[in-house]
Design a protein around this motif. Structure first.
Motif, short mmCIF file in Angstrom:
data_model
loop_
_atom_site.label_atom_id
_atom_site.label_comp_id
_atom_site.label_asym_id
_atom_site.label_seq_id
_atom_site.Cartn_x
_atom_site.Cartn_y
_atom_site.Cartn_z
N ALA A 74 29.69 -67.12 112.98
CA ALA A 74 29.99 -66.29 111.81
C ALA A 74 28.77 -65.47 111.40
O ALA A 74 28.88 -64.28 111.07
N VAL A 75 27.59 -66.09 111.44
CA VAL A 75 26.36 -65.37 111.11
C VAL A 75 26.12 -64.25 112.11
O VAL A 75 25.78 -63.12 111.75
N GLY A 76 26.33 -64.54 113.40
CA GLY A 76 26.15 -63.53 114.43
C GLY A 76 27.10 -62.35 114.25
O GLY A 76 26.70 -61.20 114.43
N ALA A 77 28.34 -62.64 113.88
CA ALA A 77 29.33 -61.58 113.67
C ALA A 77 28.90 -60.70 112.49
O ALA A 77 29.02 -59.47 112.55
N ARG A 78 28.38 -61.30 111.43
CA ARG A 78 27.93 -60.51 110.27
C ARG A 78 26.75 -59.63 110.64
O ARG A 78 26.64 -58.48 110.19
N ARG A 79 25.85 -60.15 111.46
CA ARG A 79 24.67 -59.37 111.85
C ARG A 79 25.03 -58.20 112.75
O ARG A 79 24.32 -57.19 112.78
N ARG A 80 26.14 -58.33 113.49
CA ARG A 80 26.55 -57.25 114.38
C ARG A 80 27.32 -56.15 113.67
O ARG A 80 27.53 -55.07 114.22
N GLN A 81 27.77 -56.44 112.44
CA GLN A 81 28.54 -55.43 111.72
C GLN A 81 27.64 -54.25 111.36
O GLN A 81 26.50 -54.44 110.91
N PRO A 82 28.15 -53.02 111.54
CA PRO A 82 27.32 -51.86 111.19
C PRO A 82 27.07 -51.81 109.69
O PRO A 82 27.95 -52.17 108.90
N ALA A 83 25.88 -51.40 109.33
CA ALA A 83 25.54 -51.28 107.90
C ALA A 83 26.36 -50.15 107.27
O ALA A 83 26.54 -49.08 107.87
N THR A 84 26.87 -50.41 106.08
CA THR A 84 27.64 -49.38 105.37
C THR A 84 26.69 -48.56 104.52
O THR A 84 25.72 -49.06 103.97
N THR A 85 27.00 -47.27 104.42
CA THR A 85 26.12 -46.39 103.64
C THR A 85 26.63 -46.22 102.24
O THR A 85 27.78 -46.45 101.94
#
Length: 201
Positions: free
Chosen positions: A190-201
Motif C-alpha cells: 500500500a505504501v509503495g502504491a501511494r509513492r508511485r502515484q503522480p503528485a497532483t498540482t
C-alpha cells in the motif's frame, strides 16, 4: 533458487522472494518469532549473556533471559506457492546496531516487535524505519504477564502515524505471527502504491 510445487503438466512456479526485518528491543521475542514460523531450521547467532555485558544490557522484565542475538536470526516462510518471505531478526542491544544498515538493505518492510511492559524499547526501531522510509508494522507481543492495551493506545504511546498498523500477536504462535507478516506485506504494498502515484498540482 526455490521453486514452488506445480500441477502436473505445468512448469514449476518461481516464487517472488521478499525480505522482512524483525526488530525491537532486547528480549522482546524476535528470535522466538522467527523460530515460530520458519519452515527451515532457523539460523541463530545467540551467545550467553556475560558478566562483561551486564552493565550494558537492561534485563528488567526479562530476568530469565540468558542468551542474546549478536548478529541476526534468519528464517524462511512460504506464504503462497508464489510468495516466500525471508526473515532477518536484528540484534536488540545498542552496541550491535551498526549491523542494522546491512540487514536493512533490500528489505520490503519490517516488524517492530513490542512488549507493553517496556514500550520505550521500541522507539529506536520505530525511529530507524521512519528515517529510512522503510514500511513497518508494530506487532504487540501478547503473552502471560503482559498488560493488554487497545491498538490505539499503543499507537499513541509510540507516537505512530495513523497509517502504521498495530497488530496483536503471540511470538510463540505460528498463526498469529503469520498474520503479522501478511500485515507487513500488505502495508508495504500500500505504501509503495501511494509513492508511485503522480503528485497532483
Amino acid at each position: 533458487m526455490i521453486f514452488g510445487r506445480s500441477e502436473r503438466g505445468k512448469p514449476p512456479v518461481e516464487p517472488v522472494t521478499l525480505k522482512i526485518l524483525v526488530a525491537g528491543g532486547f528480549g522482546v521475542g524476535k528470535t522466538t518469532l522467527v523460530g515460530a514460523v520458519s519452515e527451515i531450521k532457523p539460523l541463530r547467532t545467540e551467545e550467553l549473556l556475560s558478566e562483561a555485558g551486564r552493565p550494558l544490557d537492561d534485563i528488567r522484565g526479562v530476568e530469565g533471559k540468558h542468551t542474546t542475538t549478536v548478529a541476526m536470526d534468519f528464517g524462511r516462510i512460504t506464504l503462497r506457492e508464489d510468495l516466500v518471505l525471508y526473515l532477518f531478526g536484528t540484534p536488540g542491544q545498542d552496541r550491535f546496531w551498526f549491523l542494522w544498515d546491512e540487514l536493512a538493505t533490500g528489505a520490503l518492510g519490517a516488524v517492530v516487535l513490542a512488549d507493553t511492559r517496556r514500550l520505550e524499547d521500541c522507539f529506536a526501531a520505530v525511529d530507524y524505519f521512519e528515517r529510512r522510509s522503510i514500511p513497518f508494522v508494530v506487532g504487540v507481543n501478547c503473552f502471560e504477564g503482559s498488560s493488554r492495551y487497545p491498538a490505539d493506545a499503543v499507537r499513541q504511546a509510540l507516537d505512530l502515524d495513523s497509517d502504521v498498523p498495530v497488530l496483536m500477536c503471540d511470538a510463540r504462535e505460528k498463526e498469529t505471527v503469520k498474520e503479522v507478516l501478511i500485515g507487513v506485506v500488505e502495508h508495504a504494498m500500500a505504501v509503495g502504491a501511494r509513492r508511485r502515484q503522480p503528485a497532483t498540482t
